[in-house]
Design a protein around this motif. Structure first.
Motif, PDB file in Angstrom:
ATOM      1  N   ASP A  78      -0.211   5.012   1.247  1.00  0.00           N
ATOM      2  CA  ASP A  78      -0.412   5.906   2.404  1.00  0.00           C
ATOM      3  C   ASP A  78      -0.432   5.132   3.724  1.00  0.00           C
ATOM      4  OD1 ASP A  78      -1.299   8.789   1.277  1.00  0.00           O
ATOM      5  OD2 ASP A  78      -1.940   7.193  -0.066  1.00  0.00           O
ATOM      6  N   GLY A  79       0.414   5.553   4.660  1.00  0.00           N
ATOM      7  CA  GLY A  79       0.476   4.889   5.958  1.00  0.00           C
ATOM      8  C   GLY A  79       1.371   3.657   5.943  1.00  0.00           C
ATOM      9  N   THR A  80       1.852   3.306   4.748  1.00  0.00           N
ATOM     10  CA  THR A  80       2.696   2.110   4.599  1.00  0.00           C
ATOM     11  C   THR A  80       4.083   2.501   4.078  1.00  0.00           C
ATOM     12  OG1 THR A  80       0.795   0.670   4.230  1.00  0.00           O
ATOM     13  CG2 THR A  80       2.919  -0.093   3.384  1.00  0.00           C
ATOM     14  N   ASP A  93      -6.880  -2.567   3.335  1.00  0.00           N
ATOM     15  CA  ASP A  93      -5.814  -3.531   3.008  1.00  0.00           C
ATOM     16  C   ASP A  93      -6.125  -4.930   3.525  1.00  0.00           C
ATOM     17  OD1 ASP A  93      -3.990  -1.643   1.805  1.00  0.00           O
ATOM     18  OD2 ASP A  93      -3.667  -0.846   3.821  1.00  0.00           O
ATOM     19  N   ASP A 106       0.851  -1.170   0.000  1.00  0.00           N
ATOM     20  CA  ASP A 106       0.000   0.000   0.000  1.00  0.00           C
ATOM     21  C   ASP A 106       0.908   1.248   0.000  1.00  0.00           C
ATOM     22  OD1 ASP A 106      -2.278   1.720   0.686  1.00  0.00           O
ATOM     23  OD2 ASP A 106      -1.457   1.692   2.725  1.00  0.00           O
ATOM     24  N   ASP A 131      -1.642  -0.923   5.922  1.00  0.00           N
ATOM     25  CA  ASP A 131      -1.929  -0.389   7.253  1.00  0.00           C
ATOM     26  C   ASP A 131      -3.408  -0.202   7.577  1.00  0.00           C
ATOM     27  OD1 ASP A 131      -2.066   1.864   5.367  1.00  0.00           O
ATOM     28  OD2 ASP A 131      -2.443   3.039   7.182  1.00  0.00           O
ATOM     29  N   ASP A 132      -4.277  -0.225   6.563  1.00  0.00           N
ATOM     30  CA  ASP A 132      -5.646   0.250   6.789  1.00  0.00           C
ATOM     31  C   ASP A 132      -6.640  -0.892   6.586  1.00  0.00           C
ATOM     32  OD1 ASP A 132      -7.682   2.027   7.325  1.00  0.00           O
ATOM     33  OD2 ASP A 132      -7.169   3.411   5.698  1.00  0.00           O
TER      34      ASP A 132
END
Ligand SMILES: [Mg+2]
Length: 283
Positions: free
Chosen positions: A39-41, A233, A37, A229-230
């Motif tokens: 964003d956030g990853t 995912d 991923d 992260d979300d």
């Protein structure tokens, strides 16, 4: 939030230890497929999606890893956005949660049916009217955002409404009205998904788990790794595990997930990629 199906508590693992485990997983297989991923990853979460940038060293680590493995980015972002962010890197890009794919050679393909354009047009007008009432609140990032912190990201094939910059006390009832507008526009081909401070309408067939399975089917000899992260995912983390590979959750809190292991943050993901490229280069 509701725990994903098949959820457990992922085990925290140091990046270098996990890299050795993933390199060993490839042994006896013909290839390694690493899907990540964005964003956030690979990128710390930013106040607005356009402000997000790759974590330091991420581009170099992806380039090094791509010399030894198939590397794919599987993101909710639009394809043009991903092409800008990963320009010059030999990666497969899967955009809009699995709607479209661009291969390293530049070939693009649709992975799922698109939304009804008339319903999307109606939604754009309805959101503009709905959020026009929010202008009394000022954005919190100094940009004096005229929408009170509401940000509509029109991806052409999907529409996301971000509310990270909306003050908590100003969220309701607008958030409920936004959700209703998205659900009304979903029709028979759309689905509304909630992520971190975002509500999104996208094609129902565009889903990261299905996207990862499609990538894996093209490389049946590959050991499959998914890093995310979300909650969007989770289907792909579950798919990686079901395919005999590894789902890696990016999370420092120990929340339940379909992933079997976790690392803390994007910096740890970069460390993992660097260590994995090094392990693979040693054979
Ligand atoms: Mg993410």
């Amino acid at each position: 939030m509701t725990a994903p199906e098949g959820a457990r508590t992922p085990a925290p693992v140091a990046p270098d230890v996990l890299a050795a485990r993933l390199a060993a997983g490839r042994t006896g297989r013909g290839a390694l497929l690493v899907a990540l991923d964005h964003d956030g990853t690979l990128s710390p979460i930013a106040p607005r999606p356009d402000l997000a940038t790759l974590a330091p060293g991420a581009a170099e680590a992806l380039a090094a890893l791509a010399g030894h493995a198939d590397v794919a980015i599987v993101s909710g972002r639009g394809l043009a956005d991903l092409e800008r962010r990963f320009a010059g890197l030999p990666l497969t890009l899967v955009s809009e949660h699995g709607l479209r794919r661009r291969d390293p050679d530049g070939t693009t393909a649709a992975l799922a049916p698109a939304l009804d354009p008339a319903l999307l047009d109606g939604l754009r007008a309805r959101l503009a009217a709905l959020l026009a009432d929010q202008r009394s609140t000022e954005g919190t990032d100094g940009t004096a955002d005229a929408s009170g912190g509401w940000l509509v990201e029109d991806k052409g094939v999907a529409v996301a409404v971000h509310h990270r910059l909306v003050p908590d006390e100003a969220l309701e009832p607008t958030l409920g009205a936004v959700r209703t507008a998205l659900e009304d526009a979903a029709g028979t081909t759309g689905r509304v998904q909630e992520g971190k401070a975002v509500l999104e309408l996208r094609p129902a067939g565009a889903e990261k788990g299905a996207a990862l399975r499609t990538l894996a089917a093209a490389r049946p000899d590959a050991f499959v790794v998914m890093v995310g992260d979300d909650r969007t995912d989770e289907p792909a983390l579950a798919a990686a595990e079901a395919l005999g590979g590894v789902g890696v959750l990016v999370d420092a809190t120990g929340r339940p997930s379909a992933a079997s292991v976790r690392v803390d943050d994007p910096a740890a993901v970069v460390a993992l990629l660097v260590a994995l490229a090094a392990a693979l280069s040693r054979g």
